[in-house]
Design a protein around this motif. Sequence first.
Motif, PDB file in Angstrom:
ATOM      1  N   HIS A 156      76.692  -7.183  34.674  1.00  0.00           N
ATOM      2  CA  HIS A 156      78.083  -6.859  35.025  1.00  0.00           C
ATOM      3  C   HIS A 156      79.015  -8.029  34.739  1.00  0.00           C
ATOM      4  CE1 HIS A 156      77.023  -3.350  37.984  1.00  0.00           C
ATOM      5  NE2 HIS A 156      76.706  -3.089  36.740  1.00  0.00           N
ATOM      6  N   ALA A 157      78.489  -9.252  34.812  1.00  0.00           N
ATOM      7  CA  ALA A 157      79.329 -10.439  34.587  1.00  0.00           C
ATOM      8  C   ALA A 157      79.577 -10.713  33.108  1.00  0.00           C
ATOM      9  CB  ALA A 157      78.680 -11.665  35.240  1.00  0.00           C
ATOM     10  N   ALA A 158      78.807 -10.061  32.232  1.00  0.00           N
ATOM     11  CA  ALA A 158      79.000 -10.255  30.789  1.00  0.00           C
ATOM     12  C   ALA A 158      80.238  -9.497  30.317  1.00  0.00           C
ATOM     13  CB  ALA A 158      77.765  -9.790  30.029  1.00  0.00           C
ATOM     14  N   ASP A 159      80.743  -9.891  29.170  1.00  0.00           N
ATOM     15  CA  ASP A 159      81.889  -9.196  28.569  1.00  0.00           C
ATOM     16  C   ASP A 159      81.453  -8.041  27.683  1.00  0.00           C
ATOM     17  OD1 ASP A 159      83.950 -11.055  29.565  1.00  0.00           O
ATOM     18  OD2 ASP A 159      82.975 -12.491  28.230  1.00  0.00           O
ATOM     19  N   LEU A 160      80.211  -8.109  27.206  1.00  0.00           N
ATOM     20  CA  LEU A 160      79.692  -7.090  26.289  1.00  0.00           C
ATOM     21  C   LEU A 160      78.191  -6.992  26.513  1.00  0.00           C
ATOM     22  CD1 LEU A 160      81.185  -5.418  24.114  1.00  0.00           C
ATOM     23  CD2 LEU A 160      80.428  -7.116  22.432  1.00  0.00           C
ATOM     24  N   ARG A 161      77.676  -5.762  26.534  1.00  0.00           N
ATOM     25  CA  ARG A 161      76.257  -5.535  26.809  1.00  0.00           C
ATOM     26  C   ARG A 161      75.689  -4.602  25.728  1.00  0.00           C
ATOM     27  NH1 ARG A 161      79.479  -6.245  31.198  1.00  0.00           N
ATOM     28  NH2 ARG A 161      80.666  -4.598  30.157  1.00  0.00           N
ATOM     29  N   ILE A 162      74.652  -5.086  25.019  1.00  0.00           N
ATOM     30  CA  ILE A 162      74.088  -4.346  23.893  1.00  0.00           C
ATOM     31  C   ILE A 162      72.567  -4.318  24.029  1.00  0.00           C
ATOM     32  CG2 ILE A 162      73.882  -4.230  21.383  1.00  0.00           C
ATOM     33  CD1 ILE A 162      76.488  -5.859  21.221  1.00  0.00           C
ATOM     34  N   LEU A 163      71.962  -3.160  23.732  1.00  0.00           N
ATOM     35  CA  LEU A 163      70.510  -3.033  23.785  1.00  0.00           C
ATOM     36  C   LEU A 163      70.006  -2.155  22.645  1.00  0.00           C
ATOM     37  CD1 LEU A 163      70.033   0.074  24.952  1.00  0.00           C
ATOM     38  CD2 LEU A 163      70.530  -1.018  27.139  1.00  0.00           C
ATOM     39  N   ASN A 164      68.694  -2.197  22.436  1.00  0.00           N
ATOM     40  CA  ASN A 164      68.045  -1.272  21.510  1.00  0.00           C
ATOM     41  C   ASN A 164      67.480  -0.116  22.319  1.00  0.00           C
ATOM     42  OD1 ASN A 164      66.764  -0.405  18.941  1.00  0.00           O
ATOM     43  ND2 ASN A 164      64.899  -0.777  20.120  1.00  0.00           N
ATOM     44  N   LEU A 165      67.976   1.103  22.074  1.00  0.00           N
ATOM     45  CA  LEU A 165      67.531   2.281  22.818  1.00  0.00           C
ATOM     46  C   LEU A 165      66.309   2.864  22.129  1.00  0.00           C
ATOM     47  CD1 LEU A 165      68.074   4.188  25.198  1.00  0.00           C
ATOM     48  CD2 LEU A 165      69.456   5.571  23.624  1.00  0.00           C
ATOM     49  N   GLU A 166      65.164   2.753  22.779  1.00  0.00           N
ATOM     50  CA  GLU A 166      63.866   3.054  22.172  1.00  0.00           C
ATOM     51  C   GLU A 166      63.391   4.466  22.522  1.00  0.00           C
ATOM     52  OE1 GLU A 166      60.245   0.728  20.504  1.00  0.00           O
ATOM     53  OE2 GLU A 166      62.353   0.968  20.052  1.00  0.00           O
ATOM     54  N   CYS A 167      64.284   5.442  22.497  1.00  0.00           N
ATOM     55  CA  CYS A 167      63.901   6.825  22.781  1.00  0.00           C
ATOM     56  C   CYS A 167      65.055   7.739  22.394  1.00  0.00           C
ATOM     57  CB  CYS A 167      63.568   7.026  24.263  1.00  0.00           C
ATOM     58  SG  CYS A 167      64.943   6.706  25.392  1.00  0.00           S
ATOM     59  N   ALA A 168      64.738   9.009  22.241  1.00  0.00           N
ATOM     60  CA  ALA A 168      65.777  10.026  22.066  1.00  0.00           C
ATOM     61  C   ALA A 168      66.216  10.515  23.445  1.00  0.00           C
ATOM     62  CB  ALA A 168      65.236  11.192  21.253  1.00  0.00           C
ATOM     63  N   ILE A 169      67.479  10.864  23.561  1.00  0.00           N
ATOM     64  CA  ILE A 169      67.995  11.459  24.797  1.00  0.00           C
ATOM     65  C   ILE A 169      68.243  12.931  24.498  1.00  0.00           C
ATOM     66  CG2 ILE A 169      69.795  11.392  26.550  1.00  0.00           C
ATOM     67  CD1 ILE A 169      70.246   8.481  25.936  1.00  0.00           C
ATOM     68  N   THR A 170      67.278  13.755  24.866  1.00  0.00           N
ATOM     69  CA  THR A 170      67.321  15.155  24.455  1.00  0.00           C
ATOM     70  C   THR A 170      66.372  15.995  25.307  1.00  0.00           C
ATOM     71  OG1 THR A 170      66.976  16.664  22.581  1.00  0.00           O
ATOM     72  CG2 THR A 170      65.503  14.776  22.727  1.00  0.00           C
ATOM     73  N   ARG A 171      66.669  17.276  25.405  1.00  0.00           N
ATOM     74  CA  ARG A 171      65.732  18.221  26.013  1.00  0.00           C
ATOM     75  C   ARG A 171      64.961  19.001  24.938  1.00  0.00           C
ATOM     76  NH1 ARG A 171      70.217  19.314  29.895  1.00  0.00           N
ATOM     77  NH2 ARG A 171      69.670  18.232  31.833  1.00  0.00           N
ATOM     78  N   TYR A 172      65.259  18.730  23.692  1.00  0.00           N
ATOM     79  CA  TYR A 172      64.583  19.414  22.589  1.00  0.00           C
ATOM     80  C   TYR A 172      63.113  18.996  22.592  1.00  0.00           C
ATOM     81  CZ  TYR A 172      63.682  21.086  17.823  1.00  0.00           C
ATOM     82  OH  TYR A 172      63.194  21.745  16.725  1.00  0.00           O
TER      83      TYR A 172
ATOM     84  N   PRO B  53      68.960  13.963  29.427  1.00  0.00           N
ATOM     85  CA  PRO B  53      70.348  13.486  29.316  1.00  0.00           C
ATOM     86  C   PRO B  53      70.871  12.780  30.558  1.00  0.00           C
ATOM     87  CG  PRO B  53      70.164  15.640  28.299  1.00  0.00           C
ATOM     88  CD  PRO B  53      68.831  15.364  28.940  1.00  0.00           C
ATOM     89  N   SER B  54      70.277  13.045  31.720  1.00  0.00           N
ATOM     90  CA  SER B  54      70.736  12.382  32.952  1.00  0.00           C
ATOM     91  C   SER B  54      70.520  10.866  32.914  1.00  0.00           C
ATOM     92  CB  SER B  54      70.023  12.977  34.167  1.00  0.00           C
ATOM     93  OG  SER B  54      68.616  12.785  34.068  1.00  0.00           O
ATOM     94  N   VAL B  55      69.663  10.362  31.991  1.00  0.00           N
ATOM     95  CA  VAL B  55      69.440   8.912  31.946  1.00  0.00           C
ATOM     96  C   VAL B  55      70.690   8.165  31.491  1.00  0.00           C
ATOM     97  CG1 VAL B  55      66.984   9.229  31.478  1.00  0.00           C
ATOM     98  CG2 VAL B  55      68.555   8.801  29.572  1.00  0.00           C
ATOM     99  N   ALA B  56      71.660   8.886  30.971  1.00  0.00           N
ATOM    100  CA  ALA B  56      72.925   8.220  30.620  1.00  0.00           C
ATOM    101  C   ALA B  56      73.515   7.505  31.832  1.00  0.00           C
ATOM    102  CB  ALA B  56      73.916   9.234  30.070  1.00  0.00           C
ATOM    103  N   GLU B  57      73.250   8.023  33.031  1.00  0.00           N
ATOM    104  CA  GLU B  57      73.748   7.380  34.247  1.00  0.00           C
ATOM    105  C   GLU B  57      73.122   5.998  34.438  1.00  0.00           C
ATOM    106  OE1 GLU B  57      73.066   9.982  37.523  1.00  0.00           O
ATOM    107  OE2 GLU B  57      74.389  11.558  36.760  1.00  0.00           O
ATOM    108  N   VAL B  58      71.894   5.835  33.987  1.00  0.00           N
ATOM    109  CA  VAL B  58      71.228   4.529  34.081  1.00  0.00           C
ATOM    110  C   VAL B  58      71.938   3.524  33.171  1.00  0.00           C
ATOM    111  CG1 VAL B  58      69.068   3.283  33.679  1.00  0.00           C
ATOM    112  CG2 VAL B  58      69.023   5.571  34.688  1.00  0.00           C
ATOM    113  N   LEU B  59      72.260   3.943  31.962  1.00  0.00           N
ATOM    114  CA  LEU B  59      72.984   3.075  31.036  1.00  0.00           C
ATOM    115  C   LEU B  59      74.379   2.756  31.564  1.00  0.00           C
ATOM    116  CD1 LEU B  59      71.980   4.842  27.694  1.00  0.00           C
ATOM    117  CD2 LEU B  59      70.947   2.790  28.689  1.00  0.00           C
ATOM    118  N   GLN B  60      75.032   3.740  32.141  1.00  0.00           N
ATOM    119  CA  GLN B  60      76.369   3.524  32.707  1.00  0.00           C
ATOM    120  C   GLN B  60      76.321   2.561  33.888  1.00  0.00           C
ATOM    121  OE1 GLN B  60      77.206   7.688  33.425  1.00  0.00           O
ATOM    122  NE2 GLN B  60      78.735   7.763  31.790  1.00  0.00           N
ATOM    123  N   ALA B  61      75.248   2.618  34.678  1.00  0.00           N
ATOM    124  CA  ALA B  61      75.139   1.735  35.853  1.00  0.00           C
ATOM    125  C   ALA B  61      75.119   0.275  35.448  1.00  0.00           C
ATOM    126  CB  ALA B  61      73.883   2.084  36.649  1.00  0.00           C
TER     127      ALA B  61
END
Length: 326
Positions: A37-53, A70-78
């Motif tokens: 939260h204290a950083a100005d920019l936060r970047i990661l490598n997302l190692e999965c698909a976000i899908t119900r397919y 798709p609910s894991v988007a809340e984890v990234l937002q947190a």
Amino acid sequence: MLKIALMGDVMLGRYVNELLPGMLPGEPWGDTLPLLHAADLRILNLECAITRYGKPWTRTPKTFHFRADPSVAEVLQAAKIDACSLANNHTLDFEEQGLIDTLENLDSAGIAYAGAGRTGEEAARTLFLAAQDMKIALIAYTDNEPQFAADVTHAGTHFLPVSADKETLSEVGETIASARQQGAEIVIFSNHWGPNMVQRPRVEFREFARAVISLGADIYYGHSAHVFQGVEIFQGKPILYDTGDFIDDYAVDPFMRNDWSFLFQVVMDGRQLKRIDMYPVKLSVARVELARGEQSESIMRRMEHLCDEMGTSLRRRDQHLVYEPA
């Protein structure tokens, strides 16, 4: 000063995905959350698909297929994640539909991405981010899974082999130059590259990373090995050869210790590197925590040794490692 937090692989699928409904969105990040939260920019490598397919990739042999609800988007937002690299070997684990769902789910969550798209043109698109009144470019490539590469008619990743040949470096140079022409003050070159469980980059990988810096990148941000590698400073710019893992459910190798890693914070003053803070972390299933005690000591010692081999001197400060130019 611009503080950029860089993390390695974040895999929110499989068993992590099963555990997340019983956790608060911020819990997987443990006590690293205040640093993020204290950083100005936060970047990661997302190692999965976000899908119900549910149909996995079967066109070529593949052992692991990772997808998250798709609910894991809340984890990234947190964690206030600003951007994800999608140029990796799991983005198409659930076919092109899984990738398209991932793009749509990230768009809906307000999380930017680079390195994959519905076409080759979209996959190659440079992502521009804003922080501290600066324009930052994120360019994302992978040399993994050439079958995942996007083209005119197929969704996929931004694929580029690791090579010092003229054609490859010309493409990289043109991409970086284009980002500068569009106003980028800092260029971050993200690359999901190389084999798993390797502590030291091969000679050709070091040559390639140095060439990318020479072509104008300000930060080389590598990932894929599942273990962290040493940091090299070349022409005053940082090469993070591999940032390891950050959240996953992976089996732990008792020697390689893929459950040991770092949160990397690169501090820039314009294009000038001012400092790199490396916070040792310990991974458990679906959770990361700042390392403590003897574990922290072991993680830092390993990084000090790997960096020393590359001529990079680190200091210790408040239970983490720091690089500062002389």
